[in-house]
Design an enzyme around this catalytic site. Structure first.
Site, PDB file in Angstrom:
ATOM      1  N   ARG A  47      77.059  50.178 -34.822  1.00 12.18           N
ATOM      2  CA  ARG A  47      76.199  49.168 -33.900  1.00 12.18           C
ATOM      3  C   ARG A  47      77.699  49.699 -32.015  1.00 12.18           C
ATOM      4  O   ARG A  47      77.094  49.364 -31.345  1.00 12.18           O
ATOM      5  CB  ARG A  47      76.832  47.626 -34.139  1.00 12.18           C
ATOM      6  N   LYS A 137      74.745  33.849 -21.910  1.00  7.99           N
ATOM      7  CA  LYS A 137      73.338  33.215 -21.807  1.00  7.99           C
ATOM      8  C   LYS A 137      73.516  32.604 -23.515  1.00  7.99           C
ATOM      9  O   LYS A 137      73.632  32.990 -24.283  1.00  7.99           O
ATOM     10  CB  LYS A 137      72.636  34.956 -22.005  1.00  7.99           C
ATOM     11  N   GLU A 178      67.830  30.217 -20.890  1.00  6.89           N
ATOM     12  CA  GLU A 178      67.043  31.317 -20.972  1.00  6.89           C
ATOM     13  C   GLU A 178      65.812  30.742 -21.524  1.00  6.89           C
ATOM     14  O   GLU A 178      65.903  30.048 -23.169  1.00  6.89           O
ATOM     15  CB  GLU A 178      67.174  32.373 -21.198  1.00  6.89           C
ATOM     16  N   LYS A 220      66.674  33.125 -16.957  1.00  3.44           N
ATOM     17  CA  LYS A 220      65.808  34.338 -18.144  1.00  3.44           C
ATOM     18  C   LYS A 220      64.389  33.797 -18.224  1.00  3.44           C
ATOM     19  O   LYS A 220      64.669  33.291 -19.276  1.00  3.44           O
ATOM     20  CB  LYS A 220      66.887  34.084 -18.686  1.00  3.44           C
TER      21      LYS A 220
END
Ligand code: 5MM
Length: 341
Positions: A47, A137, A178, A220
């Site tokens: 990652r 977020k 979002e 979003k």
């Protein structure tokens, strides 16, 4: 700098003509799925290598103004020891962080889900800020079926998003809210529009109740489309008209920018749909992107975990960002998909 100035500065850096946000905040189970598809095992080192590759893409800041990172990435470094948030900043890209702790069933409300992560959020944000994060977020999901999302799910999720946003702003962190209305199912585009309208109304009421400053908030949302299993796809002009119609009814003009998620659309569909929206008459807010899959898929396919493919993967990512940059201005044409554009 006081908190308000900090928020304003971050908004100005994130909302720029021709640019959007790259969502690279896949949680461990999600990135494992993405890596599985290209035959790469999801270890911490893989990652790190992959997310370094993304941030080392030459001139990525031409079209990307912000990047959403996962908690682990915030603490990772490139091979030469540069912290990944620092590398983002050097590229002219604002680093942000996904702060929700993922979704689970909403108790006693079959088929609905709720997102968690408010406990200890203020303390976590302080630590993320020290690591370089300037925005955050939080994602909620809504399932469309005959019985969902229930009124309870719509209200409870709106309340969570608003509380998260208020906690962020109190600390000078710009919140991205979002509310994802999922594409799963065989529902019509009209059904998606009706659900999205209720979800957005509830969300903006809750943001207002919690004193969230809309000028310092980004939305979003998902685009309004038929369900994935509906027999016919909607063409970009229809997606654009339906989406903008619902957004105009529900999203106050004070909000600076709407940055869509791609939600399972192909990269080409997501770009064409955004472009169609930006070809309509000017709107009160900027219409931009905050794509994960629709930006990264071609790069993942090109990379496949091979060190020799890094440049090809970066070229694929840069190209997708460039095409979305064109869609931001309403200047994208499908012919641009073939090399050279
Ligand atoms: C909906 O997912 C968000 C946008 O990505 P797409 O453009 O691919 O739809 C994305 O930021 C998402 O919230 C993160 O990948 C985290 O998701 P998980 O499921 O890992 O919490």
């Amino acid at each position: 700098m006081n908190t308000q100035d900090q928020l304003q500065e971050t908004i100005e850096l994130l909302v720029q003509k021709g640019k959007g946000i790259l969502a690279a905040d896949e949680s461990d189970p999600t990135i494992a799925k993405r890596f599985d598809a290209i035959g790469v095992t999801s270890t911490e080192e893989h990652r790190r290598i992959y997310r370094s590759l993304i941030l080392e893409t030459p001139r990525l800041g031409d079209f990307i103004s912000g990047i959403i990172l996962f908690e682990e990435t915030l603490g990772q470094r490139t091979g030469d020891g540069t912290a990944l948030p620092e590398l983002a900043t050097r590229q002219g890209i604002v680093p942000g962080i996904k702060v929700d702790k993922s979704k689970g069933p909403l108790a006693l409300s079959p088929g609905d889900e709720i997102t968690q992560g408010l406990d200890g959020l203020a303390q976590r944000l302080e630590a993320y800020q020290i690591q370089g994060a300037r925005f955050a977020k939080w994602r909620n999901v809504y399932h469309i079926s005959d019985t969902t999302p229930s009124r309870l799910a719509i209200d409870a999720n709106a309340e969570m998003l608003a509380r998260y946003a208020a906690i962020c702003q109190a600390q000078g962190i710009v919140p991205i809210v979002e509310p994802e209305v999922l594409m799963d199912g065989d529902h019509t585009i009209e059904h998606c529009a009706a659900v999205s309208e209720q979800v957005l109304h509830a969300l903006f009421h809750a943001l207002h109740r919690h004193h969230v400053i809309l000028e310092h908030t980004l939305l979003k949302p998902s685009m309004i489309t038929p369900g994935k299993s509906y027999p016919q796809k909607a063409v970009p002009t229809v997606v654009a008209e339906q989406t903008v119609r619902i957004l105009r009814r529900t999203v106050p003009a004070a909000l600076p920018s709407i940055n869509f998620l791609s939600g399972g659309q192909t990269p080409e569909e997501a770009t064409a749909n955004l472009n169609a929206m930006n070809c309509l008459a000017p709107q009160p807010w900027e219409l931009s992107f905050s794509y994960g899959r629709a930006l990264q898929q071609p790069a993942l396919q090109a990379w496949r975990g091979e060190p020799g493919n890094v440049m090809a993967a970066q070229a694929a990512l840069y190209r997708r960002a460039e095409l979305n940059g064109a869609a931001r201005r309403g200047e994208y044409r499908p012919e641009m998909e073939s090399a050279g554009g």
